[in-house]
Design a protein around this motif. Sequence first.
Motif, short mmCIF file in Angstrom:
data_model
loop_
_atom_site.label_atom_id
_atom_site.label_comp_id
_atom_site.label_asym_id
_atom_site.label_seq_id
_atom_site.Cartn_x
_atom_site.Cartn_y
_atom_site.Cartn_z
N GLU A 139 6.78 -12.89 -7.46
CA GLU A 139 5.56 -12.73 -8.25
C GLU A 139 5.32 -13.87 -9.23
O GLU A 139 4.45 -13.78 -10.08
CB GLU A 139 5.59 -11.39 -8.99
CG GLU A 139 5.63 -10.18 -8.08
CD GLU A 139 4.41 -10.06 -7.16
OE1 GLU A 139 3.40 -10.76 -7.41
OE2 GLU A 139 4.46 -9.27 -6.20
N THR A 140 6.11 -14.94 -9.14
CA THR A 140 5.87 -16.14 -9.94
C THR A 140 5.05 -17.12 -9.12
O THR A 140 5.37 -17.41 -7.97
CB THR A 140 7.19 -16.79 -10.37
OG1 THR A 140 7.93 -15.87 -11.18
CG2 THR A 140 6.95 -18.06 -11.17
N SER A 141 4.00 -17.63 -9.71
CA SER A 141 3.13 -18.59 -9.03
C SER A 141 3.53 -20.01 -9.42
O SER A 141 4.22 -20.23 -10.41
CB SER A 141 1.67 -18.33 -9.39
OG SER A 141 1.50 -18.37 -10.81
N GLY A 142 3.06 -20.99 -8.62
CA GLY A 142 3.19 -22.36 -9.06
C GLY A 142 3.87 -23.32 -8.11
O GLY A 142 4.04 -23.05 -6.92
N VAL A 143 4.26 -24.47 -8.65
CA VAL A 143 4.66 -25.63 -7.87
C VAL A 143 6.12 -25.55 -7.43
O VAL A 143 7.00 -25.15 -8.20
CB VAL A 143 4.39 -26.93 -8.67
CG1 VAL A 143 5.17 -26.97 -9.96
CG2 VAL A 143 4.67 -28.16 -7.83
N LEU A 144 6.34 -25.94 -6.17
CA LEU A 144 7.67 -25.88 -5.56
C LEU A 144 7.78 -27.02 -4.57
O LEU A 144 6.85 -27.28 -3.81
CB LEU A 144 7.86 -24.52 -4.89
CG LEU A 144 9.18 -24.19 -4.21
CD1 LEU A 144 9.48 -22.69 -4.35
CD2 LEU A 144 9.14 -24.56 -2.73
N VAL A 145 8.93 -27.73 -4.55
CA VAL A 145 9.11 -28.88 -3.68
C VAL A 145 9.97 -28.52 -2.48
O VAL A 145 10.90 -27.71 -2.57
CB VAL A 145 9.72 -30.08 -4.44
CG1 VAL A 145 11.14 -29.78 -4.90
CG2 VAL A 145 9.68 -31.35 -3.60
N VAL A 146 9.66 -29.13 -1.33
CA VAL A 146 10.37 -28.91 -0.08
C VAL A 146 10.75 -30.26 0.51
O VAL A 146 9.91 -31.16 0.60
CB VAL A 146 9.49 -28.14 0.93
CG1 VAL A 146 10.24 -27.92 2.24
CG2 VAL A 146 9.02 -26.82 0.33
N HIS A 281 4.27 -27.34 -13.80
CA HIS A 281 4.42 -28.72 -13.34
C HIS A 281 5.86 -29.00 -12.90
O HIS A 281 6.80 -28.27 -13.23
CB HIS A 281 3.98 -29.72 -14.42
CG HIS A 281 4.85 -29.73 -15.65
ND1 HIS A 281 6.06 -30.39 -15.72
CD2 HIS A 281 4.68 -29.15 -16.86
CE1 HIS A 281 6.58 -30.23 -16.91
NE2 HIS A 281 5.78 -29.48 -17.63
N LEU A 282 5.99 -30.09 -12.14
CA LEU A 282 7.29 -30.50 -11.61
C LEU A 282 7.37 -32.02 -11.68
O LEU A 282 6.44 -32.72 -11.27
CB LEU A 282 7.43 -30.03 -10.16
CG LEU A 282 8.75 -30.36 -9.45
CD1 LEU A 282 9.88 -29.51 -10.02
CD2 LEU A 282 8.62 -30.10 -7.95
N ARG A 283 8.49 -32.52 -12.21
CA ARG A 283 8.72 -33.97 -12.30
C ARG A 283 10.05 -34.30 -11.62
O ARG A 283 11.06 -33.63 -11.86
CB ARG A 283 8.80 -34.42 -13.76
CG ARG A 283 7.56 -34.13 -14.60
CD ARG A 283 7.69 -34.74 -16.00
NE ARG A 283 8.93 -34.34 -16.65
CZ ARG A 283 9.09 -33.24 -17.35
NH1 ARG A 283 8.07 -32.38 -17.49
NH2 ARG A 283 10.24 -32.96 -17.92
N LEU A 284 10.05 -35.34 -10.81
CA LEU A 284 11.28 -35.79 -10.16
C LEU A 284 11.11 -37.21 -9.67
O LEU A 284 10.02 -37.77 -9.68
CB LEU A 284 11.66 -34.84 -9.01
CG LEU A 284 10.61 -34.52 -7.94
CD1 LEU A 284 10.51 -35.64 -6.89
CD2 LEU A 284 10.94 -33.21 -7.24
N GLU A 285 12.22 -37.80 -9.23
CA GLU A 285 12.17 -39.11 -8.59
C GLU A 285 12.03 -38.93 -7.09
O GLU A 285 12.73 -38.11 -6.49
CB GLU A 285 13.45 -39.90 -8.89
CG GLU A 285 13.58 -40.36 -10.33
CD GLU A 285 14.79 -41.25 -10.53
OE1 GLU A 285 15.51 -41.51 -9.53
OE2 GLU A 285 15.02 -41.67 -11.67
#
Length: 313
Positions: A139-146, A281-285
């Motif tokens: 039930e948490t919305s938002g940004v996710l990386v794959v 938001h999501l920050r990464l290299e």
Amino acid sequence: MERPRHQAAVPEGLAGQRLDRVLAALFPDYSRSRLQQWIRAGWITVDGAVRRPRDPVHAGEQISVDAEPEPETPLAPEPIPLRLLYEDDHLLVVDKPAGLVVHPGAGNPGGTLVNALLHYDPGLEALPRAGIVHRLDKETSGVLVVARTYAAHHALVAQLQARTVGRGYQAVVVGRPTAGGRVDAPIARHPRDRKRMAVVETGRPAVTHYRVAERFTAHTLLDVELETGRTHQIRVHMAHCRLPLVGDPVYGRRPVYPKGASETLRAVLDGFRRQALHARHLRLEHPRTGEAMHWEAPPPDDWERLLEVLRHG
């Protein structure tokens, strides 16, 4: 399907070895990688305490395995729409809607983000967890990386372990903190309710930073940053600070109405039946180029409606 439940004492012949190696010897029906995942998830304890895979164990210590079961059926691609924020040959960045389970499991054999990803890119079947390196609650919305390659997966996992990935959330909590703060409280499975997490002295280290973004009459919008990524971390830490998330069915409370609340506000608070948590938001290299990357997921409609009504009472 019931969870595998096992107990065993560490024999003399395995004393002093790493926990994951001992588990592989005691429970050969499960792969070492799967056992390591269960250790990190807190499903395996030694004398009641959560340990790391590399921690040595001692003769006579009691190991308990209370692990999530594997999906009963093979993972199948499903044509579930995806909201993509970014895509290249190495990464997919997804805006996950509230209500979408990330991984299949007991009670959710299909209809998950993994099923959607396998339909979008069948090559993800070769990667662990279809390339997903971190998760969001249903039930948490938002940004996710794959990750889309083994190299990208390895690089992203390394960044997460090094705590260089920036994960910013917003949460609407019950209460009005005077200022932001830092929560440094270890988290493990609840000692009595295994479906819940809790602040436990012997748990895994967990650190959450939060600051006030906007105040309402009896609620507050917080900006939250994760330093670690434990299961339910923000929900557990905020409840521990007596600032439970609005709508949280596990760690929250009944709706709290400000004095003189309108019927509209009461109805919106009553109807918000999920934790008010959004991965903003999501920050990464970038795992291939090393470029600093940043993505933001717009708040969903129910979130915007909640804030609008809270602002007007």
